[in-house]
Design a protein around this motif. Structure first.
Motif, PDB file in Angstrom:
ATOM      1  N   ASN A 129      30.641  63.109 -14.904  1.00  0.00           N
ATOM      2  CA  ASN A 129      29.317  62.497 -14.987  1.00  0.00           C
ATOM      3  C   ASN A 129      28.946  62.108 -16.412  1.00  0.00           C
ATOM      4  O   ASN A 129      28.301  61.086 -16.642  1.00  0.00           O
ATOM      5  N   TYR A 183      22.280  56.793 -12.344  1.00  0.00           N
ATOM      6  CA  TYR A 183      22.196  57.596 -11.130  1.00  0.00           C
ATOM      7  C   TYR A 183      22.127  56.812  -9.820  1.00  0.00           C
ATOM      8  O   TYR A 183      22.073  57.422  -8.758  1.00  0.00           O
ATOM      9  N   ASN A 228      31.707  58.812 -11.264  1.00  0.00           N
ATOM     10  CA  ASN A 228      30.910  60.030 -11.324  1.00  0.00           C
ATOM     11  C   ASN A 228      31.244  60.854 -10.082  1.00  0.00           C
ATOM     12  O   ASN A 228      31.969  60.411  -9.190  1.00  0.00           O
TER      13      ASN A 228
END
Length: 696
Positions: A129, A183, A228
């Motif tokens: 991440n 995100y 991620n």
């Protein structure tokens, strides 16, 4: 197949020093080879029971039909514990066709990695991440600002991401867009972009050009093998969708599937496991193990009120806690959010304290105020000394910890004179010191690594990760051939070593190897962090930059820093001048989840308000029965506080302390004492030594 009694006896000798597993709860679970969920209270030895089952099953390996055992957990720590306990005694469990690992590693190995290669021509290179988030920032700053129609993606995101957020500054708007890029999720099958669990752009939508630009950026990263953690699961879904036979192959390979730490899994992780193994045709046996009341996020602020894992029948229970005394368990019970009530409203999930002490210690309520907060650690040490806990086996093995919910204040939060850990303990510094692959500075790389390993590998890995981080900052790549095509990719640790060995700088390899050994030794063994920092910094500014042909940019200089920064990690032992023979560790509740302590002091901190300002906590501290029906209430903050305190209060084997601001509990102190708390008043008017109730 049957679990043999003789194998259980062997497991007892191996795992619990020859003591016996109880025949009411643990032996039935160990022998059970049907699909079920196991709910286990804190300190019940659920992992030990699972280890015993795995040991007994491993004695039957290899299975006649060629199938194996799959063991999954949420964290590497749990996986390492399984390996440490069983690898030497039943090595076959860690060989083909068996698999022991995290859910992430399982999904990557069997689904996401082949999917990434098939669809994008690259195996997963970086499933991290932190690295992904740096790529998101780079992408944002590469986007042009275009006011004319059609507007550019940067303009469009500024409007869409910040819609409805009121009057905020341009800097805040920019940060919100960067957060979006970090995100958002790309549903590869549906071709949808999701953000905060809501649709954002779709391929078939009116904003298709913007969707395509974002999709192209993500897929470019995939083609470099940069994902991620969440991306892996979307790729896994795509792989199953396009290769449905994979599920039957995995079902045939893994006859038994065990998942520990179930409460920490998120819905998308649970769904992928069910999609593979929990089907009508599946012959696999699935057993899921955990404590739904300990499902708290690993962020320091957010608390997951309800676990994504919803237990399904049949459910087994481990209710006996061999960590907690009856006095402490009686307190913990009133902080249990989901008590798994039966059809008559009776709780099925009850913490039974089985820890027996010659002199059981009452839980202590420590009263302090802002002028006496500095006395908390000293008082904790006095209580440890007074009860001779530093001389106990548990004291020497597990140690003593002070914990709190909230650690520090963010820049955008209203401090307003309230207290968090950093305000109470001057020596405490909250940081992102969990062990991971990437950090923000050279000083962090050289201090935040797994020091529990006994080899030099941890130090070596830290140094190499720091070096490849710099190559990434400087955008230094190398060419590789994948399926006949030349592709540019970032260096891995292995690539870096290979380059120094084989390229024109190969003559320098022996010198580099010698330096690397010394750095690793000085970090892991001698703990000479600052000395190693200066040596590596000199190396980067000379040989390293010349070997890889780059000039040091401002970003790299910022990463290296002007000087070495001494950092305190969560869990570092902080020395105290007084009673310095007792080390007290300070950390968040999140940081001690899963741990055992000899003594724990939970200090209330302000998250919206203090724990004792929440009505549900007042009820629990007084042991009021109607608290048991809390799960269906709308008290969000009360539920959050209960879960945090359930986790924090269930750590100690001997002494539980709850430190509270006296002004918050002044009217309830007598009620708390009647519920079993022993009062210790540190405030000026408290006269601690005269007012303590010795109610052991």
């Amino acid at each position: 197949m049957e679990i043999k009694e003789e194998n259980i006896r062997e497991a007892e000798r191996l795992l619990i020093n020859g003591n016996r597993f109880d025949t009411d709860e643990r032996v039935p679970f160990i022998k059970n080879l049907d699909s079920c969920d196991l709910l286990a209270v804190p300190g019940s030895g659920k992992t030990t029971a699972l280890l015993a089952k795995l040991y007994c099953l491993a004695k039957h390996l290899p299975f006649k039909d060629g199938s194996g055992i799959l063991v999954l957990s949420h964290t590497n720590t749990a996986v390492n514990e399984i390996e440490k306990s069983l690898k030497k005694v039943v090595p076959i469990l860690f060989e083909y066709p068996n698999f022991v690992g995290t859910v992430q590693s399982f999904v990557n190995k069997f689904l996401a990695n082949p999917a990434c290669f098939l669809k994008y021509g690259s195996y997963i290179h970086q499933n991290d991440n932190d690295i992904y988030e740096k790529e998101a920032e780079k992408f944002y700053y590469s986007l042009p600002w275009k006011n004319t129609e059609p507007k550019g993606l940067r303009n469009k995101l500024f409007g869409k991401v910040n819609y409805g957020k009121g009057t905020i500054s341009p800097d805040e708007k920019q940060q919100n867009v960067i957060e979006f890029l970090k995100y958002f999720e790309l549903d590869i099958i549906e071709r949808k972009i999701k953000y905060n669990n809501k649709p954002f752009y779709t391929f078939n939508g009116t904003a298709q050009p913007y969707y395509l630009e974002l999709e192209q950026w993500k897929e470019d990263l995939f083609s470099k093998g940069i994902l991620n953690y969440r991306d892996s699961f979307y790729l896994a879904d795509w792989f199953i969708e396009n290769n449905p036979r994979i599920t039957s192959l995995l079902q045939k390979r893994f006859k038994y599937v065990f998942i520990d730490e179930m409460q920490d899994l998120e819905k998308y992780q649970i769904d992928i496991i069910d999609k593979i193994f929990y089907t009508a045709e599946s012959p696999s046996i699935i057993q899921r193990i955990g404590d739904i009341n300990q499902s708290i996020y690993n962020s320091g602020k957010k608390v997951k009120i309800e676990a994504d894992w919803q237990p399904r029948e049949p459910v087994m229970y481990l209710r006996d806690s061999y960590r907690l005394t009856r006095k402490n368990a009686d307190i913990v019970n009133f902080f249990t959010l989901d008590r798994q009530q039966d059809e008559n409203g009776n709780p099925r999930f009850v913490v039974n304290g089985k820890k027996e002490l010659v002199n059981a210690i009452k839980p202590h309520l420590i009263l302090f105020d802002k002028t006496t907060k500095g006395k908390l650690k000293e008082k904790f040490k006095e209580l440890i000394k007074e009860n001779q806990l530093d001389q106990t086996v548990e004291g020497k093995k597990y140690g003593f910890k002070i914990i709190g919910w909230s650690a520090k204040w963010d820049d955008d939060e209203n401090y307003d004179g309230k207290l968090r850990l950093e305000d109470i303990f001057e020596e405490y510094k909250k940081d992102n010191s969990s062990i991971k692959e990437t950090y923000n500075s050279l000083s962090e790389y050289l201090q935040y690594f797994d020091k529990n390993k006994r080899t030099l590998e941890a130090g070596r890995k830290a140094v190499l990760n720091a070096l490849i981080h710099i190559l990434r900052i400087e955008d230094i790549k190398h060419s590789v051939r994948i399926r006949g095509d030349e592709k540019e990719k970032y260096y891995t640790k292995k690539d870096l070593i290979k380059y120094i060995q084989e390229e024109k700088n190969g003559s320098n390899y022996e010198n580099f190897k010698s330096k690397l050994y010394k750095w690793s030794f000085d970090l892991a063994v001698k703990q000479k962090h600052e000395e190693v920092y200066h040596s590596i910094k000199d190396f980067i500014n000379s040989d390293f930059k010349e070997w890889f042909g780059f000039e040091i940019t401002k970003e790299t200089r910022n990463f290296m820093g002007e000087n070495f920064e001494k950092l305190i990690q969560i869990g570092d032992k902080l020395e105290d001048k007084q009673l310095e023979d007792i080390n007290i560790e300070i950390g968040t509740v999140h940081s001690v989840k899963g741990q055992t302590h000899c003594a724990t002091m939970y200090v209330e901190t302000s998250y919206y308000n203090y724990e004792t300002e929440k009505n549900r906590i007042k009820e629990a501290l007084k042991k009021e029965e109607h608290n048991f029906n809390l799960k269906n209430s709308n008290d969000k903050r009360g539920k959050q506080a209960l879960k945090m305190m359930y986790v924090g209060f269930s750590r100690p084997t001997h002494l539980l302390c709850f430190a509270v601001l006296k002004e918050n509990v002044q009217d309830e102190i007598e009620n708390y004492q009647n519920a079993g708390w022993e009062k210790v008043d540190l405030t000026e008017n408290g006269n601690d030594k005269n007012n303590r109730n010795k109610l052991h």
